[in-house]
Every structure is written in C-alpha cells, then in structure tokens.
Design an enzyme around this catalytic site. Sequence first.
Site, PDB file in Angstrom:
ATOM      1  N   THR A  76      16.428  74.519  53.582  1.00 20.15           N
ATOM      2  CA  THR A  76      15.955  73.295  52.949  1.00 20.15           C
ATOM      3  C   THR A  76      16.697  73.005  51.653  1.00 20.15           C
ATOM      4  OG1 THR A  76      13.758  73.703  53.897  1.00 20.15           O
ATOM      5  CG2 THR A  76      13.905  72.080  52.113  1.00 20.15           C
ATOM      6  N   GLU A  77      16.981  74.048  50.893  1.00 23.11           N
ATOM      7  CA  GLU A  77      17.641  73.881  49.599  1.00 23.11           C
ATOM      8  C   GLU A  77      19.112  73.503  49.726  1.00 23.11           C
ATOM      9  OE1 GLU A  77      16.542  73.758  46.636  1.00 23.11           O
ATOM     10  OE2 GLU A  77      14.539  74.616  46.703  1.00 23.11           O
TER      11      GLU A  77
END
Length: 362
Positions: A216-217
Amino acid sequence: MKKYLLVLLIPLLVACGSSSKKSNGIDYDDAFAKDLRGLDILTGQFSHNIDRKWGVNELLVASRKDYVKYTDQYNTRSHISFDEGKITIETQGMDAYRLKKSIVHTLMMGSDANGIDLFADGDAPISSRPFLAGQVVDHRGATINNLDSANQFANYLLQNSLQTRRLGNGQLVEYVTIPMIANHVNVRAQKYVPFVRRAARHYNIDESLILAIMQTESSFNPYAISYANAMGLMQVVPHTAGRDVFKIVKNREGQPNKEYLFDPHQNIDAGVAYLSILQNSYLAGITDPSSKRYAMISAYNSGAGAVLRVFDEDKNIAVSKINSLLPEQVYRILSTKHPSSQARNYLVKVDSAQKKYRVRAN
C-alpha cells in the site's frame, strides 16, 4: 505543480540533514535547519530545469509508486509506474542514441536507491543484478538480466515500437512504452520476503500485515519518496516514526538518514519496529487483537493520537470506548469517521491486501 515539487523535495533534505552526527559536533536538527536554508535554491533549480525543457504542464517527478529519472541535461527521462505496471522512456528530438542509452540504463539499474539521485540529472548506474529482472521480459518473452539482452531489446524497441508526440511548445518527443509482466508486484514482493520474515519474528508482527503495508505504501518500490516526508519501502518518516524507532527501540539519538532508510533491510526493520511501538506502547491498552490491528493500520498512516481522537479526546476514554466495541465496529468507525480521507482509504486498502497475503501463507 511547483508547490507540489517543493513539498516532495523536503524528504530528501530531511534525510540529508540527519546525516551529521553529534560526534562531529553537529546536531541532527541543526544540520536539518541548515539544509532547509538551501531548499528554495534546490527546488527552484530542479523545477526550472524540467519546466525549461518540458514545459510547465509536463512536470513529472519521483513519488511513492513512481520512479522518475532525468538524464542528458534533462532532455531524456525514464518513468516506471509501479501501480500501472508500465515503463515509459522518452527523449526530445530525433536522438536514437540517447533513447537507447536510457532504455538500457533503466532495464539494468540496481535496487540500491542510495546509488541513484532522483533529483539530479544523470544516468542510473548499471548493475549486475538488475532490479527489473523478472518484472520485464523482452520481445521473445525472455528475462532481461545482462547488458547483451538489454541492448538487444532496446534495438528491437527502437525498430518496432518507437512512438512520437509533441509537447505544448511544439518540441518533438520520441518514446517507447514497455509493459511489465502481469504479476510484477508479486515478483518485487518476493525480493523482500526474507527481510520481512526476519523483522516479523523479531518484533512479533504478522508477516502478512507488513507485506500489506509495504504494498500500500510503495508497491514494493525501493526508490519511494513522498510529499509526506516519507521514504523507502515502508515510507518511514525520519523525524517522527524514525525518531521514535531510534529513541525507543534502538536506544540512540537523532533520526535515520537517507542512506539508512533507502537500505531495504533497515527500512523494513524501521517500519516494523514502529509497528511494534504502536502495538506495545501507543495502542497497548486495546485488548482485542483485531481491533488493535485496525488501530495499528490506521495509526501507521495518521498517527496513534489521531486514531484515538476519533473515539475521544481523552486517550484513556478512547481506549475504553474501543474496548467496548466489536472489531467490526472499530473498523467501520475508522474507515468512515476518521477526519482524514487518506486514513480512511488506507485502512481499507491495507486490510484488503493483508487478506490476500494471509491466503498465500496458508
């Protein structure tokens, strides 16, 4: 656009500013302040070079899930979109040599982000262990893992896939687009599984949660850098999460610098160490494991204080309210009531990604 670039460049200066040590008589914060005084010069020069060559509507810079590198006095640039799974390499004018050189250097760049300055003109160093190996295949479906195969593929692209477009100023641009393989995200993830596994065991954090946060990051982009002063695979912010990790876990002063956070092993270790701080300190009072996990995910994005304030301004009352709710209720509140839309979406994305990694582990 220039305002965005100004914010984006701050993480690099935070990292550079933290490289000095007290043993040299320079405090981390003092060094950071000195670098900030040069921020306008650096930002203005970088944006000016891009604007001058490409126009104000063509500003493209590195971010969390985008690798962007300018070369040949800013006339050529490589863009890897890790979200889209697409590589675009383009150059101004009719210069096949420049374009081929950029294709080869992009395909053969390594995974060491410390060896590449994304905010300066210059070729990415060629590596004997290309970062994109296994994520891109040539016209025959073969892996590109050495200079010969990279040169051959570059020649093929120039002969068969060359395209053109015009900038707003009328300047002709030649470019090629290279699709990444369908499961390129998984290929990148596998590179870091040993580091993830080691950190998971050391800090007692679920391996699937670490992988979900990394995806996600940064989409497993080791060059990731963001407007929020975060860098590396787990997007660690040096002066907040990084400083907490140094103080609470590493028992050392200051904050991690650029070299520290662009090292994949140390970046993952720092990110997981911060998750352990959230789990064992800042959110320790939350009793249900699932409720705590939701709070940890949200706090990794917005901070523990912001998460608790969703429930009450008083920390102790907030923890009591969370403990009185079912995990599903905690998730619903954090994904709908958190004042930050980014934090709300972040929880949904990480939770969804974690379910995928849990299935693979079983």
